[in-house]
Design a protein around this motif. Structure first.
Motif, PDB file in Angstrom:
ATOM      1  N   ARG A  76       0.839  -1.207   0.000  1.00 55.15           N
ATOM      2  CA  ARG A  76       0.000   0.000   0.000  1.00 55.15           C
ATOM      3  C   ARG A  76       0.875   1.259   0.000  1.00 55.15           C
ATOM      4  O   ARG A  76       0.574   2.234  -0.699  1.00 55.15           O
ATOM      5  CB  ARG A  76      -0.925  -0.004   1.220  1.00 55.15           C
ATOM      6  N   ILE A  77       1.942   1.253   0.784  1.00 56.94           N
ATOM      7  CA  ILE A  77       2.860   2.400   0.789  1.00 56.94           C
ATOM      8  C   ILE A  77       3.482   2.587  -0.591  1.00 56.94           C
ATOM      9  O   ILE A  77       3.587   3.720  -1.087  1.00 56.94           O
ATOM     10  CB  ILE A  77       3.943   2.198   1.865  1.00 56.94           C
ATOM     11  N   GLU A  78       3.860   1.500  -1.219  1.00 55.85           N
ATOM     12  CA  GLU A  78       4.443   1.587  -2.562  1.00 55.85           C
ATOM     13  C   GLU A  78       3.460   2.206  -3.545  1.00 55.85           C
ATOM     14  O   GLU A  78       3.860   3.003  -4.414  1.00 55.85           O
ATOM     15  CB  GLU A  78       4.862   0.203  -3.036  1.00 55.85           C
ATOM     16  N   GLU A  79       2.190   1.860  -3.452  1.00 48.99           N
ATOM     17  CA  GLU A  79       1.183   2.438  -4.342  1.00 48.99           C
ATOM     18  C   GLU A  79       1.100   3.953  -4.160  1.00 48.99           C
ATOM     19  O   GLU A  79       1.009   4.704  -5.139  1.00 48.99           O
ATOM     20  CB  GLU A  79      -0.181   1.811  -4.065  1.00 48.99           C
ATOM     21  N   VAL A  80       1.116   4.386  -2.906  1.00 50.45           N
ATOM     22  CA  VAL A  80       1.024   5.818  -2.634  1.00 50.45           C
ATOM     23  C   VAL A  80       2.243   6.549  -3.177  1.00 50.45           C
ATOM     24  O   VAL A  80       2.127   7.588  -3.840  1.00 50.45           O
ATOM     25  CB  VAL A  80       0.856   6.069  -1.124  1.00 50.45           C
ATOM     26  N   VAL A  81       3.426   6.013  -2.908  1.00 48.32           N
ATOM     27  CA  VAL A  81       4.653   6.654  -3.370  1.00 48.32           C
ATOM     28  C   VAL A  81       4.705   6.676  -4.895  1.00 48.32           C
ATOM     29  O   VAL A  81       5.099   7.679  -5.510  1.00 48.32           O
ATOM     30  CB  VAL A  81       5.889   5.948  -2.777  1.00 48.32           C
ATOM     31  N   ALA A  82       4.287   5.577  -5.539  1.00 44.58           N
ATOM     32  CA  ALA A  82       4.297   5.514  -7.002  1.00 44.58           C
ATOM     33  C   ALA A  82       3.381   6.558  -7.619  1.00 44.58           C
ATOM     34  O   ALA A  82       3.638   7.047  -8.721  1.00 44.58           O
ATOM     35  CB  ALA A  82       3.898   4.118  -7.460  1.00 44.58           C
ATOM     36  N   SER A  83       2.316   6.924  -6.887  1.00 49.09           N
ATOM     37  CA  SER A  83       1.387   7.939  -7.389  1.00 49.09           C
ATOM     38  C   SER A  83       1.877   9.354  -7.125  1.00 49.09           C
ATOM     39  O   SER A  83       1.216  10.321  -7.517  1.00 49.09           O
ATOM     40  CB  SER A  83       0.010   7.750  -6.750  1.00 49.09           C
TER      41      SER A  83
END
Length: 304
Positions: free
Chosen positions: A90-97
């Protein structure tokens, strides 16, 4: 998850109590209730009014005391690993966005989620670990390893059992010299060791006597040249006269002003930040949740 996050904060709730010892035999720690209590106290609403996004809740597995666990195994170990991997995603998704995760825990075991997420990225990342305790118990210095919430910093820099310190072969998640600890008390059992291992160690008394600006400058001297850094904040860094609804309140912590000033400086440049260990079960009338919501919002730059 909110899309087109830009560089704004994006909230993630991580209601875990898996890394804590039971408050008494047969009881369950209340830290998993913190995200809900802080939402009720207005934190999420205030953040969203200021433009923050929302990436949902990463639920943890059921807490089990595991009194009969195997030697060399943490309390709730399998559940912690599972939760850490899902939180990392979930953190990776946020950072990727393009967003900046603002993770509301939960106990300190959620640090593994952020650690895994950053370890999967290209480059070298730092950690600023703000906590009233060093959280550096590990198998090399103690026979009492059991609860990751008191061992998270050691695991993050590769000093724990491989099952938690080397998930998916990613450990150490942070190089020890890229990690800074701020806030333990002068009588912390592992203070001498963390001073010999980490890039910088600044006790609560150092912050209060030398000033917040000095503490922040020392921290940024270690992590500022990296590709980015994660900010972990255990609210037991605050003195119990400010917030006492935590697992292990100890005198000698930061006052509210120092806490907010320290966060204001360090959160501004962080890739993401997490808050841990507030226990609503110890806050009968909700007053401490309301105060903590104000302090967190102010610390990450959101006006009242």
């Amino acid at each position: 998850m909110t899309s087109d996050a830009g560089n704004r904060w994006v909230l993630i709730d991580a209601p875990s109590n898996l890394g804590l010892r039971p408050p008494e035999p047969g009881a369950v720690p209340g830290a998993d209730k913190a995200p809900g209590a802080l939402r009720e106290a207005g934190l999420h609403r205030r953040m969203e009014r200021a433009g923050a996004g929302w990436a949902g809740v990463v639920l943890a597995g059921r807490y089990v005391d595991d009194v009969h666990r195997a030697d060399g195994e943490l309390r709730n170990q399998a559940a912690i690993i599972d939760h850490s991997l899902r939180l990392a995603a979930r953190i990776e998704e946020v950072v990727a966005s393009g967003g900046r995760p603002l993770v509301i825990g939960g106990d300190c075991s959620i640090l593994l989620g952020a650690a895994i997420a950053l370890a999967r990225r290209e480059g070298r990342f730092g950690l600023v670990h703000i906590d009233g305790h060093s959280d550096f118990r590990h198998p090399g210095n103690s026979d009492e390893c059991a609860s990751l919430a008191g061992e998270d910093l050691a695991a993050a820099v590769g000093r724990h059992w491989p099952a938690v310190a080397n998930i998916d072969g990613l450990g150490p998640y942070f190089a020890a010299e890229d990690a800074v600890h701020i806030g333990c008390r002068d009588d912390d059992e592992y203070l001498n060791e963390v001073r010999s291992v980490l890039g910088a160690v600044i006790t609560a008394s150092d912050v209060l006597s030398r000033g917040v600006a000095s503490a922040a400058e020392r921290a940024l001297a270690v992590v500022g040249e990296r590709e980015g850094y994660w900010l972990h904040v255990d609210v037991d860094v605050l003195d119990p006269t400010v917030i006492s609804a935590v697992d292990s309140p100890d005198a000698g912590g930061l006052d509210a002003q120092a806490f907010v000033e320290l966060l204001t400086t360090l959160a501004a440049g962080a890739l993401g930040v997490q808050f841990t260990v507030f226990d609503p079960d110890r806050d009968e009338d909700g007053a401490q949740a309301r105060l903590l919501a104000e302090l967190i919002a102010a610390g990450v730059g959101v006006e009242a």
